[in-house]
Scaffold this motif. Structure first.
Motif, short mmCIF file in Angstrom:
data_model
loop_
_atom_site.label_atom_id
_atom_site.label_comp_id
_atom_site.label_asym_id
_atom_site.label_seq_id
_atom_site.Cartn_x
_atom_site.Cartn_y
_atom_site.Cartn_z
N SER A 19 15.49 2.40 -11.90
CA SER A 19 15.22 3.62 -12.64
C SER A 19 15.18 3.36 -14.15
O SER A 19 14.29 3.83 -14.86
N LEU A 20 16.14 2.59 -14.63
CA LEU A 20 16.18 2.27 -16.06
C LEU A 20 15.02 1.37 -16.46
O LEU A 20 14.45 1.52 -17.54
N LYS A 21 14.65 0.42 -15.60
CA LYS A 21 13.51 -0.45 -15.88
C LYS A 21 12.22 0.36 -15.98
O LYS A 21 11.38 0.11 -16.85
N ALA A 22 12.08 1.33 -15.09
CA ALA A 22 10.87 2.17 -15.11
C ALA A 22 10.76 2.97 -16.40
O ALA A 22 9.66 3.28 -16.85
N ARG A 23 11.91 3.27 -17.00
CA ARG A 23 11.90 4.00 -18.28
C ARG A 23 11.82 3.06 -19.47
O ARG A 23 11.89 3.50 -20.61
N GLY A 24 11.72 1.76 -19.20
CA GLY A 24 11.54 0.80 -20.28
C GLY A 24 12.82 0.36 -20.95
O GLY A 24 12.79 -0.13 -22.09
N ASN A 25 13.95 0.49 -20.30
CA ASN A 25 15.22 0.09 -20.90
C ASN A 25 15.43 -1.41 -20.69
O ASN A 25 15.54 -1.87 -19.56
N PRO A 26 15.52 -2.20 -21.76
CA PRO A 26 15.68 -3.64 -21.62
C PRO A 26 17.07 -4.06 -21.11
O PRO A 26 17.24 -5.18 -20.64
N ARG A 27 18.06 -3.19 -21.17
CA ARG A 27 19.42 -3.51 -20.74
C ARG A 27 19.71 -2.93 -19.36
O ARG A 27 20.86 -2.66 -19.02
N SER A 28 18.69 -2.74 -18.54
CA SER A 28 18.85 -2.04 -17.26
C SER A 28 19.87 -2.71 -16.34
O SER A 28 20.68 -2.02 -15.71
N GLU A 29 19.86 -4.03 -16.26
CA GLU A 29 20.80 -4.71 -15.35
C GLU A 29 22.24 -4.55 -15.82
O GLU A 29 23.15 -4.31 -15.01
N GLU A 30 22.46 -4.68 -17.11
CA GLU A 30 23.81 -4.54 -17.65
C GLU A 30 24.36 -3.14 -17.44
O GLU A 30 25.49 -2.96 -16.98
N ILE A 31 23.56 -2.14 -17.74
CA ILE A 31 24.00 -0.75 -17.60
C ILE A 31 24.26 -0.42 -16.14
O ILE A 31 25.26 0.23 -15.80
N ALA A 32 23.39 -0.88 -15.24
CA ALA A 32 23.57 -0.62 -13.81
C ALA A 32 24.87 -1.26 -13.31
O ALA A 32 25.64 -0.64 -12.57
#
Length: 106
Positions: A19-32
């Protein structure tokens, strides 16, 4: 994800990350990972839990309360990706305000 995580937590991690990757968030793995680890600590699945992990509303509740609020609203990247999904022409040359206006019209 730590070893021994339940399949449900694995799916939760993948869902948040995607979901975060789809929104263009570069820190998606860390936040997840942080979100899932905090939920594991809150539910007693983790071996150790910091006091701050146990205080306050859950991550999903906090995210729901704070999403798209404040004077700034959604980020430029979120607006741009939605414009791309809707096929709005000229989006690459638009600023944030123009993207918001184009999405309202479309």
């Amino acid at each position: 994800m730590p070893r021994g995580s339940s399949p449900a937590r694995e799916r939760q991690y993948e869902h948040i990350r995607d979901s975060l990757k789809a929104r263009g968030n570069p820190r998606s793995e860390e936040i997840a990972a942080r979100t899932v680890n905090k939920e594991r600590a809150r539910s007693g699945e983790a071996k150790e839990a910091s006091p701050s992990s146990l205080r306050g509303p859950s991550s999903s509740r906090r995210g729901g309360l704070n999403s798209h609020k404040g004077p700034q609203g959604r980020t430029y990247d979120e607006l741009y990706h939605e414009a791309a999904e809707r096929g709005i022409q000229g989006r690459s040359k638009m600023n944030k305000a123009e993207l918001e206006q184009a999405l309202r019209k479309h």
